[in-house]
Design a protein around this motif. Structure first.
Motif, PDB file in Angstrom:
ATOM      1  N   LEU A   1       0.766  -1.262   0.177  1.00  0.00           N
ATOM      2  CA  LEU A   1       0.030   0.163  -0.039  1.00  0.00           C
ATOM      3  C   LEU A   1       0.823   1.185  -0.095  1.00  0.00           C
ATOM      4  O   LEU A   1       1.810   1.516   0.933  1.00  0.00           O
ATOM      5  N   ALA A   2       0.572   2.077  -0.789  1.00  0.00           N
ATOM      6  CA  ALA A   2       1.311   3.686  -0.981  1.00  0.00           C
ATOM      7  C   ALA A   2       0.448   4.494  -0.025  1.00  0.00           C
ATOM      8  O   ALA A   2      -0.708   4.466  -0.341  1.00  0.00           O
ATOM      9  N   LEU A   3       1.131   5.082   0.829  1.00  0.00           N
ATOM     10  CA  LEU A   3       0.604   5.867   1.839  1.00  0.00           C
ATOM     11  C   LEU A   3       0.249   7.418   1.246  1.00  0.00           C
ATOM     12  O   LEU A   3       0.950   8.034   0.735  1.00  0.00           O
ATOM     13  N   PRO A   4      -1.075   7.741   0.835  1.00  0.00           N
ATOM     14  CA  PRO A   4      -1.391   8.828   0.103  1.00  0.00           C
ATOM     15  C   PRO A   4      -1.022  10.106   1.112  1.00  0.00           C
ATOM     16  O   PRO A   4      -1.137   9.974   2.470  1.00  0.00           O
ATOM     17  N   ASP A   5      -0.423  11.176   0.430  1.00  0.00           N
ATOM     18  CA  ASP A   5      -0.266  12.454   1.197  1.00  0.00           C
ATOM     19  C   ASP A   5      -1.565  13.092   1.675  1.00  0.00           C
ATOM     20  O   ASP A   5      -2.624  13.045   1.274  1.00  0.00           O
ATOM     21  N   SER A   6      -1.550  13.600   2.915  1.00  0.00           N
ATOM     22  CA  SER A   6      -2.614  14.331   3.731  1.00  0.00           C
ATOM     23  C   SER A   6      -3.293  15.303   2.640  1.00  0.00           C
ATOM     24  O   SER A   6      -4.623  15.357   2.532  1.00  0.00           O
ATOM     25  N   ASP A   7      -2.590  16.122   2.010  1.00  0.00           N
ATOM     26  CA  ASP A   7      -3.100  17.322   1.079  1.00  0.00           C
ATOM     27  C   ASP A   7      -3.796  16.543  -0.081  1.00  0.00           C
ATOM     28  O   ASP A   7      -4.919  17.087  -0.483  1.00  0.00           O
ATOM     29  N   PHE A   8      -3.233  15.467  -0.571  1.00  0.00           N
ATOM     30  CA  PHE A   8      -4.004  14.862  -1.671  1.00  0.00           C
ATOM     31  C   PHE A   8      -5.489  14.203  -1.150  1.00  0.00           C
ATOM     32  O   PHE A   8      -6.383  14.259  -1.796  1.00  0.00           O
ATOM     33  N   VAL A   9      -5.139  13.438   0.027  1.00  0.00           N
ATOM     34  CA  VAL A   9      -6.495  12.904   0.505  1.00  0.00           C
ATOM     35  C   VAL A   9      -7.711  13.887   0.734  1.00  0.00           C
ATOM     36  O   VAL A   9      -8.705  13.746   0.329  1.00  0.00           O
ATOM     37  N   LEU A  10      -7.370  15.097   1.391  1.00  0.00           N
ATOM     38  CA  LEU A  10      -8.438  16.226   1.523  1.00  0.00           C
ATOM     39  C   LEU A  10      -8.847  16.733   0.201  1.00  0.00           C
ATOM     40  O   LEU A  10      -9.961  17.195   0.082  1.00  0.00           O
ATOM     41  N   ALA A  11      -7.885  17.089  -0.663  1.00  0.00           N
ATOM     42  CA  ALA A  11      -8.233  17.572  -1.913  1.00  0.00           C
ATOM     43  C   ALA A  11      -9.397  16.664  -2.647  1.00  0.00           C
ATOM     44  O   ALA A  11     -10.253  17.113  -3.339  1.00  0.00           O
ATOM     45  N   GLU A  12      -8.847  15.346  -2.660  1.00  0.00           N
ATOM     46  CA  GLU A  12      -9.900  14.393  -3.416  1.00  0.00           C
ATOM     47  C   GLU A  12     -11.145  14.219  -2.636  1.00  0.00           C
ATOM     48  O   GLU A  12     -12.199  13.986  -3.228  1.00  0.00           O
ATOM     49  N   ALA A  13     -11.025  14.483  -1.174  1.00  0.00           N
ATOM     50  CA  ALA A  13     -12.382  14.229  -0.492  1.00  0.00           C
ATOM     51  C   ALA A  13     -13.454  15.543  -0.930  1.00  0.00           C
ATOM     52  O   ALA A  13     -14.276  15.136  -1.069  1.00  0.00           O
ATOM     53  N   ASP A  14     -12.843  16.675  -1.151  1.00  0.00           N
ATOM     54  CA  ASP A  14     -13.435  17.830  -1.583  1.00  0.00           C
ATOM     55  C   ASP A  14     -13.963  17.391  -3.106  1.00  0.00           C
ATOM     56  O   ASP A  14     -15.265  17.875  -3.064  1.00  0.00           O
ATOM     57  N   ARG A  15     -13.103  16.960  -3.770  1.00  0.00           N
ATOM     58  CA  ARG A  15     -13.680  16.576  -5.469  1.00  0.00           C
ATOM     59  C   ARG A  15     -14.828  15.861  -5.270  1.00  0.00           C
ATOM     60  O   ARG A  15     -15.941  15.831  -6.017  1.00  0.00           O
ATOM     61  N   ILE A  16     -14.420  14.521  -4.795  1.00  0.00           N
ATOM     62  CA  ILE A  16     -15.581  13.647  -4.611  1.00  0.00           C
ATOM     63  C   ILE A  16     -16.768  14.018  -3.981  1.00  0.00           C
ATOM     64  O   ILE A  16     -17.994  13.587  -4.233  1.00  0.00           O
ATOM     65  N   THR A  17     -16.659  14.805  -2.812  1.00  0.00           N
ATOM     66  CA  THR A  17     -17.937  15.307  -2.142  1.00  0.00           C
ATOM     67  C   THR A  17     -18.878  16.067  -3.109  1.00  0.00           C
ATOM     68  O   THR A  17     -19.953  16.066  -3.434  1.00  0.00           O
ATOM     69  N   ALA A  18     -18.114  17.065  -3.832  1.00  0.00           N
ATOM     70  CA  ALA A  18     -18.898  18.105  -4.795  1.00  0.00           C
ATOM     71  C   ALA A  18     -19.197  17.384  -5.771  1.00  0.00           C
ATOM     72  O   ALA A  18     -20.404  17.724  -6.365  1.00  0.00           O
ATOM     73  N   SER A  19     -18.592  16.546  -6.537  1.00  0.00           N
ATOM     74  CA  SER A  19     -19.105  15.985  -7.844  1.00  0.00           C
ATOM     75  C   SER A  19     -19.924  14.737  -7.846  1.00  0.00           C
ATOM     76  O   SER A  19     -20.852  14.556  -8.491  1.00  0.00           O
ATOM     77  N   ASP A  20     -19.460  13.921  -6.707  1.00  0.00           N
ATOM     78  CA  ASP A  20     -20.239  12.431  -6.453  1.00  0.00           C
ATOM     79  C   ASP A  20     -21.397  12.320  -5.436  1.00  0.00           C
ATOM     80  O   ASP A  20     -22.325  11.826  -5.529  1.00  0.00           O
TER      81      ASP A  20
END
Length: 381
Positions: free
Chosen positions: A14-33
């Motif tokens: 498992l590759a550990l995702p960077d915290s900033d990446f996780v939160l940016a993706e969480a924002d994107r997924i929340t808004a779009s999906d």
């Protein structure tokens, strides 16, 4: 039920995702999906499975894990949960269930379970939940243990019923605690994982809730359900539960933070058209923002030492969780007052947030249990 994994899903890979990446993706997924599904989740009980898997692929269920494949970073997992909770508490709660299951597995001494099921839970490849409501009440003198375990060759058989377990279906895994009722080990308790289609396991539908219907919540019946030793998380649980209890509670902060932020946004949304009259309400958005910032700072400080088993530390954890529930209900109440009639219609966000907010106050550990826990520790709320 087999725990075999493809090599690419082993936890060591498992590759550990960077915290900033996780939160940016969480924002994107929340808004779009997520946002387009919120009404169906609330009104129709839709479970947002694709959204949950997307959060998992982005690392939203991973950074809090102790190792490997994690960073003991509870802050990021909480913040990702809050991203969903700003819009939908059902989804935030499911994220907590998923994150809690990973927390249990990766704090176990069962490394084989971590390398198999744990890896899949961490990435959202397998979804699952936590059947610890009854055990957590039992450990604090509120209920009796509902699952009974009988030691047999190669593992245990379980009998009993859990009324509500969330984020599960027949393809999901979930954690439970059972008690050995008789014999030389009478009174000992064991924690393990079950599968929704395991032998002797049956999922049943219960009453409908006023909110949180999109959480895949079932009653679980165990009728001589066999649990192999490979699926045991802790046996016995005496030293294990103090290790996981703070993280179990602190991770729930993500639900509350998202709820409060969403309610602040609803208050601010009507400042233009209704500010001239809303200014006379005693509680304003700034009031809740100030309290939320202070609560976030306290939770973040507590997240730095989740394995502290001292009473002084645990009292702080309990008080933070109690404040989170109280502030969630107060923020939702005031969002309704600020929104007025536009929040009181069937599809109004404010009435939905008010219904959802009470869940933060009643989910285990509920407000009344938290107050009992403080009293048992000789502390006051």
């Amino acid at each position: 039920m087999s725990l075999d994994l493809a090599p690419e899903l082993q936890v060591s890979a498992l590759a550990l995702p960077d915290s900033d990446f996780v939160l940016a993706e969480a924002d994107r997924i929340t808004a779009s999906d997520l946002v387009p599904l919120v009404r169906a989740i609330d009104a129709e009980g839709l479970y947002p499975e694709a959204v949950m898997r997307s959060y998992g692929a982005a690392g939203a269920f991973q950074r809090h894990l102790p190792a490997p494949g994690g960073a003991l970073d509870l802050d990021t997992t909480i913040a990702a949960m809050a991203r969903a909770g700003r819009e939908c508490l059902s989804t935030a709660f499911c994220m907590w269930c998923q994150s809690a299951l990973g927390w249990y597995i990766f704090n176990s001494d069962n490394t084989a379970l971590q390398d198999s099921l744990g890896a899949q839970v961490a990435t959202g490849a397998v979804l699952g939940g936590t059947g610890l409501s009854n055990p957590m009440k039992t450990l604090f003198g509120i209920e009796q243990m509902k699952l009974k375990a009988t030691p047999v060759e190669g593992g245990y058989t379980l009998r009993g019923t859990l009324p509500w377990v969330s984020n599960i279906n027949e393809d999901a895994w979930f954690a439970v605690i059972s008690e050995i009722p008789e014999g030389p080990r009478a009174g000992e308790r064991v924690m393990m994982v079950l599968h929704g289609r395991g032998d002797g396991v049956k999922l049943v539908s219960n009453d409908h809730f006023v909110a949180l219907e999109g959480t895949r919540t079932y009653g679980v019946q165990c009728r001589d359900a066999f649990v192999p030793e490979a699926h045991v998380i802790a046996d016995p649980i005496n030293a294990y539960v103090p290790k996981i209890r703070a993280g179990f509670i602190l991770l729930q902060s993500g639900m509350a933070f998202g709820m409060i932020e969403g309610c602040i946004a609803l208050m601010e949304q009507v400042r233009g058209p209704l500010g001239h009259v809303n200014q006379h309400l005693p509680d304003q958005p700034e009031h809740f923002r100030e309290k939320l910032d202070a609560l976030k700072a306290e939770v973040s400080a507590l997240c730095k030492t989740p394995y502290d088993t001292s009473d002084a530390y645990f009292i702080r954890v309990i008080k933070a969780r109690l404040a989170a529930g109280d502030l969630s209900v107060a923020a939702a109440h005031n969002a309704m007052l600020h929104q007025g009639a536009r929040g009181y219609v069937t599809h109004g966000a404010a009435q939905r947030r008010l219904r959802e907010s009470y869940f933060v106050a009643i989910v285990t550990p509920a407000t009344k249990q938290l107050r009992k826990m403080l009293a048992d520790l000789g502390a006051t709320a």
